[in-house]
Motif scaffolding. Structure first.
Motif, PDB file in Angstrom:
ATOM      1  N   GLY A   2     -44.224   4.195  14.430  1.00  0.00           N
ATOM      2  CA  GLY A   2     -43.003   4.928  14.737  1.00  0.00           C
ATOM      3  C   GLY A   2     -43.007   6.316  14.124  1.00  0.00           C
ATOM      4  N   ALA A  42     -46.889  -9.449  11.949  1.00  0.00           N
ATOM      5  CA  ALA A  42     -46.858  -7.979  11.995  1.00  0.00           C
ATOM      6  C   ALA A  42     -45.543  -7.391  11.516  1.00  0.00           C
ATOM      7  CB  ALA A  42     -47.131  -7.521  13.423  1.00  0.00           C
ATOM      8  N   GLY A  48     -50.781  -1.491  10.331  1.00  0.00           N
ATOM      9  CA  GLY A  48     -49.574  -0.673  10.384  1.00  0.00           C
ATOM     10  C   GLY A  48     -48.963  -0.480   9.008  1.00  0.00           C
ATOM     11  N   ALA A  78     -52.455   1.579  13.215  1.00  0.00           N
ATOM     12  CA  ALA A  78     -51.519   1.169  14.265  1.00  0.00           C
ATOM     13  C   ALA A  78     -50.375   2.174  14.332  1.00  0.00           C
ATOM     14  CB  ALA A  78     -50.970  -0.221  13.951  1.00  0.00           C
ATOM     15  N   PRO A  96     -47.481   8.024  17.611  1.00  0.00           N
ATOM     16  CA  PRO A  96     -46.414   7.530  18.492  1.00  0.00           C
ATOM     17  C   PRO A  96     -45.603   8.706  19.039  1.00  0.00           C
ATOM     18  CG  PRO A  96     -46.395   6.417  16.351  1.00  0.00           C
ATOM     19  CD  PRO A  96     -47.267   7.624  16.215  1.00  0.00           C
ATOM     20  N   ALA A 118     -54.174  -7.375  14.963  1.00  0.00           N
ATOM     21  CA  ALA A 118     -53.089  -6.692  14.236  1.00  0.00           C
ATOM     22  C   ALA A 118     -52.096  -7.727  13.742  1.00  0.00           C
ATOM     23  CB  ALA A 118     -52.376  -5.696  15.157  1.00  0.00           C
ATOM     24  N   GLY A 171     -50.514  -8.453   9.584  1.00  0.00           N
ATOM     25  CA  GLY A 171     -50.809  -9.058   8.295  1.00  0.00           C
ATOM     26  C   GLY A 171     -52.092  -8.571   7.651  1.00  0.00           C
ATOM     27  N   TRP A 202     -43.241   8.011  21.788  1.00  0.00           N
ATOM     28  CA  TRP A 202     -42.249   7.451  22.713  1.00  0.00           C
ATOM     29  C   TRP A 202     -40.823   7.888  22.394  1.00  0.00           C
ATOM     30  CZ3 TRP A 202     -38.648   4.228  20.512  1.00  0.00           C
ATOM     31  CH2 TRP A 202     -38.984   3.609  19.315  1.00  0.00           C
TER      32      TRP A 202
HETATM   33  C1  LIG Z   1     -43.004   1.028  10.257  1.00  0.00           C
HETATM   34  C2  LIG Z   1     -43.594   0.445  11.529  1.00  0.00           C
HETATM   35  C3  LIG Z   1     -43.312   1.054  12.748  1.00  0.00           C
HETATM   36  C4  LIG Z   1     -43.903   0.597  13.924  1.00  0.00           C
HETATM   37  N1  LIG Z   1     -43.708   1.294  15.083  1.00  0.00           N
HETATM   38  C5  LIG Z   1     -44.467   0.996  16.174  1.00  0.00           C
HETATM   39  C6  LIG Z   1     -44.463   1.869  17.292  1.00  0.00           C
HETATM   40  O1  LIG Z   1     -43.830   2.921  17.302  1.00  0.00           O
HETATM   41  N2  LIG Z   1     -45.222   1.512  18.359  1.00  0.00           N
HETATM   42  C7  LIG Z   1     -45.996   0.372  18.366  1.00  0.00           C
HETATM   43  O2  LIG Z   1     -46.699   0.144  19.337  1.00  0.00           O
HETATM   44  N3  LIG Z   1     -46.006  -0.473  17.309  1.00  0.00           N
HETATM   45  C8  LIG Z   1     -45.276  -0.169  16.216  1.00  0.00           C
HETATM   46  N4  LIG Z   1     -45.347  -0.977  15.098  1.00  0.00           N
HETATM   47  C9  LIG Z   1     -46.220  -2.172  15.128  1.00  0.00           C
HETATM   48  C10 LIG Z   1     -47.648  -1.768  14.711  1.00  0.00           C
HETATM   49  O3  LIG Z   1     -48.219  -0.940  15.670  1.00  0.00           O
HETATM   50  C11 LIG Z   1     -48.553  -2.976  14.455  1.00  0.00           C
HETATM   51  O4  LIG Z   1     -48.558  -3.858  15.543  1.00  0.00           O
HETATM   52  C12 LIG Z   1     -48.173  -3.727  13.185  1.00  0.00           C
HETATM   53  O5  LIG Z   1     -47.848  -2.816  12.152  1.00  0.00           O
HETATM   54  C13 LIG Z   1     -49.305  -4.623  12.702  1.00  0.00           C
HETATM   55  O6  LIG Z   1     -48.883  -5.408  11.617  1.00  0.00           O
HETATM   56  P1  LIG Z   1     -48.997  -4.972  10.069  1.00  0.00           P
HETATM   57  O7  LIG Z   1     -47.827  -4.066   9.846  1.00  0.00           O
HETATM   58  O8  LIG Z   1     -48.889  -6.248   9.340  1.00  0.00           O
HETATM   59  O9  LIG Z   1     -50.296  -4.245   9.888  1.00  0.00           O
HETATM   60  C14 LIG Z   1     -44.742  -0.547  13.890  1.00  0.00           C
HETATM   61  C15 LIG Z   1     -44.993  -1.182  12.661  1.00  0.00           C
HETATM   62  C16 LIG Z   1     -44.438  -0.700  11.487  1.00  0.00           C
HETATM   63  C17 LIG Z   1     -44.763  -1.380  10.184  1.00  0.00           C
END
Ligand SMILES: Cc1cc2nc3c(=O)[nH]c(=O)nc-3n(C[C@H](O)[C@H](O)[C@H](O)COP(=O)(O)O)c2cc1C
Length: 329
Positions: free
Chosen positions: A21, A140, A192, A18, A42, A169, A171, A44
């Motif tokens: 950031g 998440a 993520g 995922a 990423p 996504a 957990g 953005w």
């Molecule tokens: C450190 C971090 C940064 C994240 N940055 C983004 C991002 O830039 N764009 C995005 O779409 N989701 C972002 N997310 C959300 C993840 O894409 C994803 O939905 C999420 O991590 C899933 O849950 P998990 O951390 O329990 O696996 C971020 C998550 C984390 C942990």
């Protein structure tokens, strides 16, 4: 392990890194894609002029597909155009209505991934022509779009998605989670937090160590605490010294929090990072890293080691396959 997600993108395994950031750069995205899963870059937060070079840098590390991630709420059409013109074949939209973006992405020959957190958002993304959905549950880490758990969200999104692959996504940190996602009808899992704790992630060593040490109760949902740089966006992060001081003060609103406007760290490029900034602790930054936001999902307690991204992919698939064979017997 084949699913409609792997078939659509010619992947070997139904796993996506995922977007995480600034913790995900070309080295992480490419390592995951080279391992047969889908890496994610990423873009953005990048200045527009840097988008093309980041995409090119990733393409120099992998011939396989990876996705670029943009924020739908920020009018990032120029970022999308720059990425696609540089060769990105998948655009992942997060946080907002994907409709204004999808036709141009498809016209350019790329596919669209959309993160959704409710049935209404899933319908909107499907109407807009999304090729893949990510159903992000409340567990998440990072910015959390909705308030429904992964377990409850995924099956209902799968039911309306028809032939469009859905990734779960929120957990998920291991093969048991991937197997469970497949049982819910998902075509794969997007992880993520697990990939923040990878060797290739650009997260600061102290942040990675905090993930290994964290209990799941410390991955707290914060409505608008780390809001400098991105306001009104709920997020899940570890209960660090900043969160504890804010809780001890009675959880005051933005503007009246302890040590508001304090500079606690400095980025590698010399820019200051304020205590309540959205900026996560990265390699090269200095100062009080522990006080910065440390995004983490509720699966964090299941992460025991910092591993190469390819090893995370392999171990997750291996464990999921074992779970599924055991289930069949
Ligand atoms: C450190 C971090 C940064 C994240 N940055 C983004 C991002 O830039 N764009 C995005 O779409 N989701 C972002 N997310 C959300 C993840 O894409 C994803 O939905 C999420 O991590 C899933 O849950 P998990 O951390 O329990 O696996 C971020 C998550 C984390 C942990």
């Amino acid at each position: 392990m084949n699913t409609s997600f792997t078939a659509l993108l010619s992947l070997q395994v139904p796993i996506m890194q995922a977007p995480i950031g600034t913790a995900a750069g070309p080295e992480l995205a490419a390592s995951v894609s080279n391992a047969g899963a889908l890496g994610s870059l990423p873009i953005w937060f990048l200045p527009l002029k840097n988008v093309s070079s980041m995409v090119t840098a990733t393409m120099q590390l992998t011939y396989r597909p990876f996705s670029v991630n943009v924020r739908a709420d920020l009018n990032q059409q120029s970022h999308v155009n720059a990425a696609v013109q540089s060769g990105a074949s998948l655009v992942h939209l997060f946080w907002g209505d994907p409709t204004p973006y999808t036709a141009a992405i498809h016209d350019a020959g790329a596919k669209v991934i959309v993160t959704v957190a409710s049935v209404d958002e899933a319908k909107q993304a499907l109407d807009a022509g999304a090729d893949i959905l990510i159903a992000q549950g409340w567990e998440a880490g990072g910015h959390v779009r909705g308030n429904v758990t992964t377990m409850a969200l995924v099956p209902v999104v799968v039911d309306i998605a028809g032939a469009v692959p859905v990734l779960a996504a929120g957990g998920i940190v291991d093969g048991r989670g991937l197997a469970a996602a497949l049982m819910l009808g998902a075509s794969g899992a997007a992880m993520g937090t697990r990939f923040v704790a990878s060797e290739e992630s650009r997260a600061h060593a102290g942040y990675k160590a905090a993930l290994l040490a964290a209990r799941q109760s410390e991955a707290v949902y914060l409505v608008d605490l780390f809001d400098i740089g991105w306001a009104n966006a709920p997020h899940r992060a570890l209960r660090n010294s900043t969160v504890r001081a804010w809780e001890a003060a009675g959880c005051p609103a933005s503007g009246s929090r302890p040590n508001e406007n304090e500079i606690v760290a400095t980025r590698a490029d010399g820019k200051s990072i304020e205590r309540y900034s959205v900026v996560l602790p990265m390699v090269g930054a200095s100062g009080n890293m522990e006080a910065l936001v440390q995004y983490a999902g509720q699966g964090v307690e299941g992460i025991k080691e910092i591993l190469p991204a390819s090893r995370i992919v392999e171990a997750t698939v291996y464990e999921a396959s074992a779970c599924l064979s055991e289930f069949r017997s």
